[in-house]
Design a protein around this motif. Structure first.
Motif, PDB file in Angstrom:
ATOM      1  N   HIS A 243      25.746 -67.876 -72.640  1.00 43.22           N
ATOM      2  CA  HIS A 243      27.025 -68.138 -73.313  1.00 43.22           C
ATOM      3  C   HIS A 243      27.753 -69.310 -72.669  1.00 43.22           C
ATOM      4  N   TYR A 244      27.755 -69.352 -71.355  1.00 40.19           N
ATOM      5  CA  TYR A 244      28.482 -70.399 -70.647  1.00 40.19           C
ATOM      6  C   TYR A 244      27.818 -71.769 -70.785  1.00 40.19           C
ATOM      7  N   GLU A 245      26.549 -71.824 -71.128  1.00 40.79           N
ATOM      8  CA  GLU A 245      25.889 -73.111 -71.311  1.00 40.79           C
ATOM      9  C   GLU A 245      26.507 -73.916 -72.452  1.00 40.79           C
ATOM     10  N   ALA A 246      27.241 -73.254 -73.333  1.00 35.74           N
ATOM     11  CA  ALA A 246      27.874 -73.952 -74.452  1.00 35.74           C
ATOM     12  C   ALA A 246      28.852 -75.017 -73.957  1.00 35.74           C
TER      13      ALA A 246
END
Length: 163
Positions: free
Chosen positions: A130-133
């Motif tokens: 999710h945080y890779e976005a």
């Protein structure tokens, strides 16, 4: 998520994966809407947007139902993607048994560290994916007590063990 999980094997040689399957009893309209929602904004056609009207009828049904639930609760129920899927955590303990679904029986046979890995590593992988976005922003995850296997397995996701 499984891309992240594939890169991690604990010191005791345990690997975890998440199997995410569409529920076989999912209504056709919801199944179609799900596929369209996965396309992402701006990629749908006018025909696709028309197909999303299946949700509109489900929302109208929820609004008109005679329940004590609030409008927000009813809407949340209609849009709850977790109800559209079956999630299974699978483990490979490198013992020749291959990938096994994490059942109560298997969970009970695991060591304390393996239990922690089986239950927490998929969560760390989900957060990481999710945080890779938006990779520029730091997003600390504070975990004051982690077992050694779990701490080692979580390091590729930016999780540091607190002391």
């Amino acid at each position: 998520m499984n891309g992240h999980l594939k890169r991690v094997r604990t010191a005791s040689n345990v690997a975890v994966q998440l199997v995410w399957q569409i529920r076989p009893d999912l209504p056709d309209g919801t199944r179609t809407a799900r596929e369209l929602l996965l396309k992402g904004p701006g990629r749908g056609t006018d025909t696709d947007r028309e197909a999303l009207h299946a949700f509109r009828s489900r929302i109208e049904e929820a609004k008109s139902s005679d329940t004590a639930a609030s409008w927000e609760e009813q809407l949340g129920e209609v849009l709850d993607y977790t109800a559209w899927h079956k999630f299974t955590v699978r483990l490979d303990r490198a013992n020749g048994a291959g990938w096994q679904p994490l059942t109560k029986k298997l969970h009970g046979a695991l060591s304390g560290g393996e239990k922690g890995v089986a239950l927490h590593l998929p969560l760390f992988a989900a957060v990481s994916a999710h945080y890779e976005a938006v990779p520029q922003a730091p997003r600390p995850i504070l975990a004051d007590v982690l077992l050694e296997d779990l701490a080692t397995a979580a390091q590729p996701y930016g999780v540091a063990r607190g002391h």
